[in-house]
Design an enzyme around this catalytic site. Structure first.
Site, mmCIF file in Angstrom:
data_model
loop_
_atom_site.group_PDB
_atom_site.id
_atom_site.type_symbol
_atom_site.label_atom_id
_atom_site.label_comp_id
_atom_site.label_asym_id
_atom_site.label_seq_id
_atom_site.Cartn_x
_atom_site.Cartn_y
_atom_site.Cartn_z
ATOM 1 N N HIS A 1 46.024 31.635 34.715
ATOM 2 C CA HIS A 1 45.145 31.047 35.739
ATOM 3 C C HIS A 1 44.565 29.712 35.277
ATOM 4 O O HIS A 1 44.318 28.818 36.087
ATOM 5 C CB HIS A 1 43.994 32.001 36.080
ATOM 6 C CG HIS A 1 44.373 33.117 36.989
ATOM 7 N ND1 HIS A 1 44.739 32.918 38.306
ATOM 8 C CD2 HIS A 1 44.429 34.458 36.773
ATOM 9 C CE1 HIS A 1 44.998 34.092 38.854
ATOM 10 N NE2 HIS A 1 44.834 35.042 37.952
ATOM 11 N N CYS B 1 46.711 41.165 41.108
ATOM 12 C CA CYS B 1 45.776 40.077 40.847
ATOM 13 C C CYS B 1 44.708 40.064 41.933
ATOM 14 O O CYS B 1 45.022 40.241 43.115
ATOM 15 C CB CYS B 1 46.525 38.740 40.833
ATOM 16 S SG CYS B 1 45.494 37.304 40.488
ATOM 17 N N LEU B 2 43.485 39.837 41.535
ATOM 18 C CA LEU B 2 42.396 39.753 42.506
ATOM 19 C C LEU B 2 42.572 38.571 43.447
ATOM 20 O O LEU B 2 42.039 38.581 44.556
ATOM 21 C CB LEU B 2 41.049 39.675 41.786
ATOM 22 C CG LEU B 2 40.694 40.905 40.940
ATOM 23 C CD1 LEU B 2 39.395 40.657 40.178
ATOM 24 C CD2 LEU B 2 40.615 42.157 41.781
ATOM 25 N N GLY C 1 40.558 41.834 34.554
ATOM 26 C CA GLY C 1 40.215 40.543 33.987
ATOM 27 C C GLY C 1 39.928 39.560 35.098
ATOM 28 O O GLY C 1 40.180 39.833 36.275
ATOM 29 N N HIS D 1 48.170 36.984 31.619
ATOM 30 C CA HIS D 1 47.919 36.840 33.054
ATOM 31 C C HIS D 1 46.667 35.995 33.290
ATOM 32 O O HIS D 1 46.685 35.044 34.078
ATOM 33 C CB HIS D 1 47.759 38.232 33.681
ATOM 34 C CG HIS D 1 47.393 38.211 35.126
ATOM 35 N ND1 HIS D 1 48.285 38.582 36.111
ATOM 36 C CD2 HIS D 1 46.243 37.873 35.770
ATOM 37 C CE1 HIS D 1 47.685 38.457 37.294
ATOM 38 N NE2 HIS D 1 46.439 38.034 37.102
ATOM 39 N N GLU D 2 45.577 36.339 32.616
ATOM 40 C CA GLU D 2 44.316 35.596 32.830
ATOM 41 C C GLU D 2 44.433 34.155 32.348
ATOM 42 O O GLU D 2 43.949 33.234 33.018
ATOM 43 C CB GLU D 2 43.144 36.309 32.158
ATOM 44 C CG GLU D 2 42.853 37.691 32.711
ATOM 45 C CD GLU D 2 42.722 37.759 34.219
ATOM 46 O OE1 GLU D 2 42.279 36.771 34.852
ATOM 47 O OE2 GLU D 2 43.066 38.811 34.794
ATOM 48 N N GLN E 1 39.402 31.392 39.274
ATOM 49 C CA GLN E 1 39.458 32.300 40.410
ATOM 50 C C GLN E 1 38.152 32.304 41.216
ATOM 51 O O GLN E 1 38.148 32.680 42.380
ATOM 52 C CB GLN E 1 39.785 33.723 39.958
ATOM 53 C CG GLN E 1 41.201 33.874 39.443
ATOM 54 C CD GLN E 1 41.446 35.284 38.992
ATOM 55 O OE1 GLN E 1 41.163 35.642 37.849
ATOM 56 N NE2 GLN E 1 41.967 36.100 39.894
#
Length: 176
Positions: free
Chosen positions: A145, A99-100, A46, A141-142, A51
């Site tokens: 952000h 996480c990215l 995701g 999680h997404e 981000q």
């Protein structure tokens, strides 16, 4: 276009995103295309607009098979605008997350086990789903952000945070 992903420590990741308003919709197709390309290029499950340094309440997610999450069940491909999450009970589950924006690390994070999420698709139609397991974890999680929250901020025990290659040395799990 593949965009740069902000990494933990960048103060822009800690800002709350604003809702997508009618004047934002014309640029949404380009934003979503960039998010799709960026997420796929990094093999993510995701991605949230903040981000890639866009402070709008937009997330994308979806998993069929992913080397970063080899045991994860499939999650339907979703592009979600102005999402709202509602926990459906008080049960929490702990699970490993990466996480990215936090490359190379994994941590154990508590999340609501069963949620409902609601938002709009790119055409402005309502999406409303219930989710549990990995699906619920990815959505939470997404959406975190969008409120300036990175998964280490949710961890109860930082002793359960570590480098992916150290935690899972014999695994195919990789993180950039």
């Amino acid at each position: 276009m593949v965009r740069d992903i902000l990494r933990m420590g960048d103060p822009r990741l800690l800002e709350r995103s604003r809702e997508v308003m009618p004047g934002d919709w014309p640029a949404l197709a380009t934003l979503l295309a960039d998010m799709r390309e960026t997420m796929r290029a990094r093999d993510g499950a995701g991605l949230a607009a903040p981000q890639i340094d866009v402070r709008l309440r937009v997330v994308i997610f979806g998993v069929e098979r992913n080397a970063r999450y080899p045991d994860a069940e499939p999650v339907p491909w979703t592009e979600l605008v102005n999402p709202v999450i509602t926990p459906l009970d008080t049960a929490m589950e702990e699970g490993w997350e990466g996480c990215l924006s936090v490359p190379g690390l994994r941590g154990v994070v508590p999340r609501h086990a069963h949620i409902r999420y609601r938002g709009l698709d790119p055409q402005g139609r309502v999406i409303e789903r219930e989710a549990s397991g990995f699906h619920a974890r990815v959505v939470q999680h997404e959406c975190d952000h969008l409120d300036g929250i990175l998964y280490p901020m949710r961890m109860r025990d930082l002793a359960r945070l570590g480098f992916t290659d150290v935690l899972f040395p014999d695994s195919a799990v990789i993180d950039e």
